[in-house]
Design a protein around this motif. Structure first.
Motif, PDB file in Angstrom:
ATOM      1  N   ARG A   1     -15.427   1.882  -6.275  1.00 32.74           N
ATOM      2  CA  ARG A   1     -16.365   2.250  -4.711  1.00 32.74           C
ATOM      3  C   ARG A   1     -16.152   0.686  -4.064  1.00 32.74           C
ATOM      4  NH1 ARG A   1     -20.686   5.874  -4.033  1.00 32.74           N
ATOM      5  NH2 ARG A   1     -21.135   5.469  -2.379  1.00 32.74           N
ATOM      6  N   ILE A   2     -16.209  -0.477  -4.526  1.00 32.60           N
ATOM      7  CA  ILE A   2     -16.390  -1.191  -3.031  1.00 32.60           C
ATOM      8  C   ILE A   2     -15.490  -1.807  -2.541  1.00 32.60           C
ATOM      9  CG2 ILE A   2     -17.378  -4.241  -3.056  1.00 32.60           C
ATOM     10  CD1 ILE A   2     -19.551  -2.453  -3.366  1.00 32.60           C
ATOM     11  N   PHE A   3     -14.429  -1.360  -3.666  1.00 29.74           N
ATOM     12  CA  PHE A   3     -12.714  -1.636  -2.755  1.00 29.74           C
ATOM     13  C   PHE A   3     -12.546  -0.907  -1.996  1.00 29.74           C
ATOM     14  CE2 PHE A   3      -8.589  -0.916  -2.868  1.00 29.74           C
ATOM     15  CZ  PHE A   3      -7.896  -2.029  -2.403  1.00 29.74           C
ATOM     16  N   LEU A   4     -12.854   0.385  -1.774  1.00 28.28           N
ATOM     17  CA  LEU A   4     -12.371   1.427  -1.580  1.00 28.28           C
ATOM     18  C   LEU A   4     -12.946   1.690  -0.196  1.00 28.28           C
ATOM     19  CD1 LEU A   4     -11.619   4.398  -3.781  1.00 28.28           C
ATOM     20  CD2 LEU A   4      -9.791   3.200  -2.546  1.00 28.28           C
ATOM     21  N   GLU A   5     -14.768   0.589   0.097  1.00 26.79           N
ATOM     22  CA  GLU A   5     -15.643   1.228   0.977  1.00 26.79           C
ATOM     23  C   GLU A   5     -15.176  -0.438   1.975  1.00 26.79           C
ATOM     24  OE1 GLU A   5     -19.842   2.370  -0.449  1.00 26.79           O
ATOM     25  OE2 GLU A   5     -19.251   0.574  -0.904  1.00 26.79           O
ATOM     26  N   SER A   6     -14.302  -1.222   1.268  1.00 26.70           N
ATOM     27  CA  SER A   6     -13.800  -2.368   1.831  1.00 26.70           C
ATOM     28  C   SER A   6     -12.924  -2.257   2.449  1.00 26.70           C
ATOM     29  CB  SER A   6     -14.226  -3.360   0.857  1.00 26.70           C
ATOM     30  OG  SER A   6     -15.141  -3.734   0.394  1.00 26.70           O
ATOM     31  N   TYR A   7     -12.546  -1.283   2.036  1.00 23.84           N
ATOM     32  CA  TYR A   7     -11.003  -1.755   3.138  1.00 23.84           C
ATOM     33  C   TYR A   7     -10.398  -0.466   3.378  1.00 23.84           C
ATOM     34  CZ  TYR A   7      -9.091  -5.641  -0.036  1.00 23.84           C
ATOM     35  OH  TYR A   7      -9.582  -7.287  -0.102  1.00 23.84           O
ATOM     36  N   ASP A   8      -9.604  -0.398   4.762  1.00 21.35           N
ATOM     37  CA  ASP A   8      -9.779   0.711   5.600  1.00 21.35           C
ATOM     38  C   ASP A   8      -8.170   1.330   4.933  1.00 21.35           C
ATOM     39  OD1 ASP A   8      -8.947   3.050   7.520  1.00 21.35           O
ATOM     40  OD2 ASP A   8      -8.512   0.820   9.126  1.00 21.35           O
ATOM     41  N   LEU A   9      -8.107   2.572   4.288  1.00 19.22           N
ATOM     42  CA  LEU A   9      -6.927   3.037   3.787  1.00 19.22           C
ATOM     43  C   LEU A   9      -6.507   4.917   5.026  1.00 19.22           C
ATOM     44  CD1 LEU A   9      -7.766   2.963   0.394  1.00 19.22           C
ATOM     45  CD2 LEU A   9      -5.877   1.064   1.610  1.00 19.22           C
ATOM     46  N   SER A  10      -8.015   5.150   6.175  1.00 18.94           N
ATOM     47  CA  SER A  10      -6.912   5.185   6.912  1.00 18.94           C
ATOM     48  C   SER A  10      -4.804   5.569   7.051  1.00 18.94           C
ATOM     49  CB  SER A  10      -7.347   5.126   7.840  1.00 18.94           C
ATOM     50  OG  SER A  10      -8.716   5.097   8.214  1.00 18.94           O
ATOM     51  N   GLY A  11      -4.699   6.906   7.771  1.00 14.66           N
ATOM     52  CA  GLY A  11      -3.293   6.784   7.010  1.00 14.66           C
ATOM     53  C   GLY A  11      -2.323   6.557   5.978  1.00 14.66           C
ATOM     54  N   LYS A  12      -3.325   6.164   5.044  1.00 15.75           N
ATOM     55  CA  LYS A  12      -2.498   5.620   3.585  1.00 15.75           C
ATOM     56  C   LYS A  12      -2.402   7.071   2.476  1.00 15.75           C
ATOM     57  CE  LYS A  12      -1.771   1.401   4.276  1.00 15.75           C
ATOM     58  NZ  LYS A  12      -0.278   0.965   4.985  1.00 15.75           N
ATOM     59  N   THR A  13      -1.913   7.506   1.699  1.00 14.84           N
ATOM     60  CA  THR A  13      -2.453   8.344   0.754  1.00 14.84           C
ATOM     61  C   THR A  13      -2.579   7.755  -0.540  1.00 14.84           C
ATOM     62  OG1 THR A  13      -0.166   9.498   1.520  1.00 14.84           O
ATOM     63  CG2 THR A  13      -0.985   9.603  -1.137  1.00 14.84           C
ATOM     64  N   VAL A  14      -3.644   8.013  -1.587  1.00 15.46           N
ATOM     65  CA  VAL A  14      -4.230   8.027  -2.100  1.00 15.46           C
ATOM     66  C   VAL A  14      -4.465   8.706  -3.231  1.00 15.46           C
ATOM     67  CG1 VAL A  14      -6.897   6.776  -3.276  1.00 15.46           C
ATOM     68  CG2 VAL A  14      -6.039   6.696  -1.256  1.00 15.46           C
ATOM     69  N   ILE A  15      -3.669   8.794  -4.554  1.00 20.27           N
ATOM     70  CA  ILE A  15      -3.181   9.608  -5.382  1.00 20.27           C
ATOM     71  C   ILE A  15      -4.033   8.816  -6.743  1.00 20.27           C
ATOM     72  CG2 ILE A  15      -1.634  10.413  -7.575  1.00 20.27           C
ATOM     73  CD1 ILE A  15       0.336   9.397  -5.248  1.00 20.27           C
ATOM     74  N   PRO A  16      -5.428   9.153  -7.035  1.00 17.79           N
ATOM     75  CA  PRO A  16      -6.324   9.148  -8.084  1.00 17.79           C
ATOM     76  C   PRO A  16      -5.710   9.457  -9.438  1.00 17.79           C
ATOM     77  CG  PRO A  16      -7.440  10.797  -7.147  1.00 17.79           C
ATOM     78  CD  PRO A  16      -6.235  10.445  -6.518  1.00 17.79           C
ATOM     79  N   PHE A  17      -5.752   9.092 -10.521  1.00 15.28           N
ATOM     80  CA  PHE A  17      -6.398   9.474 -11.906  1.00 15.28           C
ATOM     81  C   PHE A  17      -6.512   8.380 -13.379  1.00 15.28           C
ATOM     82  CE2 PHE A  17      -2.124   6.205 -11.184  1.00 15.28           C
ATOM     83  CZ  PHE A  17      -2.167   4.957 -12.188  1.00 15.28           C
TER      84      PHE A  17
END
Length: 74
Positions: free
Chosen positions: A12-28
């Motif tokens: 959660r901290i990682f995802l809150e700290s980095y701007d991933l706008s325009g990136k694709t995230v694939i959770p598994f």
């Protein structure tokens, strides 16, 4: 990392700290004792990105995995 159906604090901290706008995230998840729970829903709210549907890998057959990868369209 998903523990008891929730993402870990570090994830959660990682995802809150980095701007991933325009990136694709694939959770598994690779274990799946508790499944994905509400992890995808929670993470999508805190991290704007192009989210794809996740999967619990250890519950999926080879055919299920192939189908999932094909449907990701990445």
């Amino acid at each position: 990392m998903i523990i008891c159906g929730l993402q870990s604090f570090k994830t959660r901290i990682f995802l809150e700290s980095y701007d991933l706008s325009g990136k694709t995230v694939i959770p598994f998840a690779t274990s799946g004792g508790s499944g994905m729970g509400k992890t995808e829903e929670i993470l999508q709210k805190i991290c704007p990105a192009n989210w794809k549907n996740g999967i619990v890998i250890n519950r999926a057959s080879d055919n299920d995995l192939s189908k999932w990868v094909d449907e990701l369209n990445v």
